[in-house]
Write an enzyme that holds these catalytic residues in place. Sequence first.
Site, PDB file in Angstrom:
ATOM      1  N   GLU A 194      32.719 -16.102  47.920  1.00 41.56           N
ATOM      2  CA  GLU A 194      31.558 -15.264  47.585  1.00 41.56           C
ATOM      3  C   GLU A 194      30.257 -16.076  47.608  1.00 41.56           C
ATOM      4  OE1 GLU A 194      32.112 -12.801  44.141  1.00 41.56           O
ATOM      5  OE2 GLU A 194      29.971 -12.534  43.844  1.00 41.56           O
TER       6      GLU A 194
ATOM      7  N   ARG B  55      30.913 -11.131  32.063  1.00 41.13           N
ATOM      8  CA  ARG B  55      32.051 -10.221  32.228  1.00 41.13           C
ATOM      9  C   ARG B  55      33.174 -10.559  31.243  1.00 41.13           C
ATOM     10  NH1 ARG B  55      33.848  -6.118  35.585  1.00 41.13           N
ATOM     11  NH2 ARG B  55      31.883  -6.113  36.734  1.00 41.13           N
TER      12      ARG B  55
ATOM     13  N   GLU C  77      40.055  -5.592  41.474  1.00 40.76           N
ATOM     14  CA  GLU C  77      40.232  -6.526  40.365  1.00 40.76           C
ATOM     15  C   GLU C  77      41.003  -5.971  39.159  1.00 40.76           C
ATOM     16  OE1 GLU C  77      36.311  -9.119  40.055  1.00 40.76           O
ATOM     17  OE2 GLU C  77      35.888  -7.038  40.551  1.00 40.76           O
TER      18      GLU C  77
END
Length: 1298
Positions: A769, A847, A1229
Amino acid sequence: MVSHIENGEIKHFSANSCLMPICGVFGKAVTTVEGIGSVAKNRLHPVQERLAKAHGSQCGFCTPGFVMAMYALLRNNPNPTVADINLGLQGNLCRCTGYRPILEAFYSFAVDENGTLKVSEDNTCGMGENCCKNKKSNGASCGGSEDVTPGYTGGERKRKIQLSDLSDCKPYDPTQELIFPPELKLHGYETMSFAYDHHHTKWYQPVEYDDLLSLKRELPHARLISGNSELAIELKFRFIDLPAVINPRQVRKLHERHLEENGVYMGTGMSLTDMDNYAVQLVKELPKDQTGVLKHVHEMLHWFAGIHVRNVASVAGNIATASPISDLNPIWMASNAQVVLDSEARGEKKVHIDEKFFLGYRKTVIQPDEIIKAVIVPLLTKNEHFAAYKQAQRREDDIAIVTGAFLVDLDPESSIVKSIRISYGGMAPTTKLALSTMEKLKGLKWSQEFLDKALGLLSDELKLPAGVPGGMSQYRLSLALSFFFKFFLEVSKKLNLTEIQYLEEDMKIGQDVPETLYATQLYQEVNANQPAHDPLGRPIKHVSGDKHTTGEAVYCDDINVADCQHIAFVLSPIAHGTLNSIDYTAALELDGVIGYLDASDVTTGAQMGHHSDTPVFVKDKITFHGQPIAAIVATDHELARKAASLVKLDYSQEKPIVTIKQALAAESFVFKHFVIHSSLNDNETVVKNDWSKYDRVVEGEIDMGGQEHFYLETQQCLVIPHEDDELEIIISNQCINDVQIEVAKCLGMAQHKIQTKVKRIGGGFGGKESTGAILAVPASLAAKKFGKPMKIKFERFDDMAITGTRHPFTLQYKLAVDENGKFIDLDYTALSNSGHTIDLSMGVMQRAMVHADNVYKFANADITGKMCKTNLASNTAFRGFGGPQGMFGTEIMVKHVAEQFGLDHDEIRVKNFYQEGDCTPFGMHLNQCNVARTWEECRANSDYDKRLEQVRKFNENNKFRKRGIYLTPTRFGIGFGLKQLNQAGALVLVYTDGSVLVSHGGMEMGQGLHTKILQIAARCLEIPIERVHIHDTSTDKVPNASATAASVGSDMNGLAVQDACRQIMERLAPFKKLNPDGKWDDWVKAAYVERVSLSASGFGIIHHEPVDFFNGKGAELFGYSVYGTACCEVEVDCLTGDHHLLRTDIVMDVGESLNPAIDIGQIEGAFIQGYGLFTMEEIKIRPDGIRLTRGPGNYKIPSADDAPRHFNVSLLGNSSNKMGIFSSKAIGEPPLFLGSCAFFAIREAVRAYRIQNGNSDYFAFHSPSTPERIRMACEDFVTSHVPPLPEEGSYTPWTTSV
Ligand SMILES: Cc1cc2nc3c(=O)[nH]c(=O)nc-3n(C[C@H](O)[C@H](O)[C@H](O)COP(=O)(O)OP(=O)(O)OC[C@H]3O[C@@H](n4cnc5c(N)ncnc54)[C@H](O)[C@@H]3O)c2cc1C
Ligand code: FES
């Protein structure tokens, strides 16, 4: 697959191409995946057809390997059993699929004893008693449909079991296979000797034995290259020069095998597979009491490497390498086997493999001019008993932690030990005989006291220093003792010595692992009224599935351009220090090296990364081991690597910060801390409750290790310079937009001059990423500097050093509960090891914090996040992005509460589940909160309550094998944490022939994004999916695209495509009205004639509301959440720490699935990846910051053998998501955390053992639950013989928990 003629018969075997020297296949036929089938030629081999149809490929990078493994098996054995297939797949890894569909495809070739297919509709249902077949009055097969969920929002749907139906696949017909090339048969090249010069190495391939001996006399230092499985590794990583190698494999004399008076003679020309087959044959033919050693050679070989290595590797190579962790050498030593050594000068001699044979680490008595001609494996006498054991991090295809082999000669009357031989691998720098113990046990009676004495003696003799190379000093000793205990019991059982304790115990775990696959995929079929051409919601296969299986799918490294140069990095050998100078002299002297690059070439002075904190090359400060310092440019990849290894660095070293603990002490953080206060959702002030008023508080700390991405395709990049200073960048990356930005920034260019594109990626999982710039910036600099195309591809070894991993976390918690276990107050601190720069650590931490509640309502919660700065590679995104770490701490808390206060953990969960509309600590209200539904459905589907009782009974009846069964729920919020990332663009082009080209900002990395997008476009344009195509993803078609990450690829890009299609449909509407009986092609043509635009760019955004992490104030962060529950049952060998995952059931809420095949594939794949994360994948870093785990040799991801053979996945019915495209939910995910269910099931089994041994307290069990952690938590009479570690700080451990 390699084919050759042996004794007049054509034989085939699979082999690893990276280990097979090209000269080694001279005169043999080599078949690769391209040779057996082709999409372009419209001809798939049945193996390819079934694998694609069963949805057995995702990114497709592993697929050719699986195809060829199965193909090679079928060529030798057209009617394999399931066991044959399992064996045939040893050594093949897949990081995407979870293996179930691969096994299902290949098991369809398996036959039972009646010759019928093993996998059929009737025996695949894994639902057991809950199979719909049992509920149907007519008992019809579960492959059919069943009405459920009336009133379902999408209209009435059907539930269907079985994702793929292979019944209409071509039958396998061995007569249609390729023939062996007649010219090879005719000329018999294979039987000819030759010598060949290449790249300063001379290759000799004799066929006569005498020639072999002469060559070895003339060239005593020439290496023999038998299977090359050892030598290839040395060549690859140590760049050793080999002026001469001799391949002895064609020497027929070395293939001799026969029985001798006291043993079995096996020539070393045999491969380990040949040796295994011969051992099996003899075990069948000879009297049972003679074949103990052969039987254990066979058993050990099952766990020795994988079949493709065993097909080429030799026993001679294993002995000569003298590895201390060899699997066979302990067997040879304990059984007193011999080798036949031969040399032209001194002739043949037989030498025992004993304490005098191995002279030191990787040293033997073999002289340079000698060869190992044969090994002589002893046959046993009647009173001799033999056994061997191995334990590795992963059961299959892994090198041993410890191997033990034992031979005892017992007097049958008196049980007196006449002699005993005890040998270990993994307990010393060489394979070791426990000589002192052996001597002291001789003459003693085999009894309970004997065992105690033996354990004590072995403990004294084998004790390892705390900082021993390889680490795990206590575990290794425990294994050595446990193996002896196992041997003791086995022999006692055989002799029926009833006075011995635990005689009745059955020690072998995994006996209940089913022979075949019991797997169910339950999903809702589309409404019967849906037009046949509308593909949405149907389980159609991956759009590249066929090409994956034939090898025609193109990846970055498959693209070749003329005059391309290659780059290799010079990496930092230390974790922290200052670079003084670089000397390129030796590197530049090599022919073909055209130059170098270093920090001086970054003339803009810019740094990479969102926070511009990552130097392209080290300028002065070295901040992690593996950091790029410079790069060499050369005409080919291997040359560039070799030259890079010759670059000399002068540096001074400083003490690194490696662990979270050290960073905390040094107050070393990459950014300021984040907070969340749930009380701010209702008030303006943070409510700080008085903890002293709570009666029931648990407080603790737990560690969760990181995880290597281990995408099968390592990172790659090709940069092509064009006119006007343009750069074309083809890169294996999840965020081509970031690559474009970073290259523009570091080279001082405008973004419009840089075109970045990708066709497909061989797996990413977050690891590709934010890391693209690490390759693309140097390659672009080099392309500019040298004016030529540049390619850079990471070797796995470098990829794992340069790029970061999933963040390791320490989770600290204090939780107050009421007398019923209801959560009152939570204080939770998440600490991440971020590495040397910020990278994505802020997002990962946020997160983690917004998942610290998992699925539970806390009356009050204060959550803090601290990101520690350390001298490690910058840890980065990984599927789940901190969510799994946050939830792991929560689930540990649940256990802590349950165990401290004697409560039922399931009841605690249900009591605290979020209810519809509840608000999370970070301020999000949960609508369509399906956690309880997934929980109840999983509990019912898995028959949890009944099986829990069975597990309890099993544990009562077994002392050393324990089982655990567990249910784990999960919630995952969908959306990027950063507002601007929640947008996507698309471009839809309609051509005058009616064909449609769709481009969007998402990257295909195996998750089936392009397939889903094609389905969406086909639905929106009301045309068959075959009319729509996607070329690649490119910054010149869709600008400013976010990374394909956060699970929202199809949500966001789907919306953008939908928007573009809507515009096209609006423009076509008048033409449809004018010609209602016309077709798509007519309307398109008419629009063209009327000069109406047939292209549209679309745009889509998804919900986001920012949480204020600086002040702790929440918001409606995500559009929606995905829920799921898993149930896992495991069996643990408490003596070794080994375990088997017996069964997994998952219920996942995916809304209205866009494609059930892809969604179920994502669920299974994520589960297995999570299972690896929580149970076996362990990153090893030395206290000085040196990363030890840098390849498949020492970093273990789950193999096909680890996938549960009982694997049921069900998509929750009647769930519709108004926030998602076509009511679907994201899936990439969310299921990953469910892999922790296996961890918790293992913990239950360990707890059962601890309770049996009188220890019922809560215990901190860190993740991953490696065999070492399991064994060391299973404290017992064996571990009591293991001395405690010295005080922390008094020694340097081999590795450290970061
Ligand atoms: C993926 C993988 C997994 C592995 N797993 C295991 C495992 O589970 N357990 C384990 O023990 N090992 C394992 N190994 C190590 C290796 O496969 C074995 O040691 C193997 O037996 C080596 O044999 P070879 O024929 O390939 O040796 P080669 O690489 O051909 O040779 C190795 C050395 O032996 C010497 N040699 C070869 N033949 C002779 C001969 N006839 N006489 C004298 N010297 C000779 C060579 O000169 C060389 O120095 C693994 C290796 C790989 C790559
Ligand atoms: S499909 Fe197997 S690694 Fe991607």
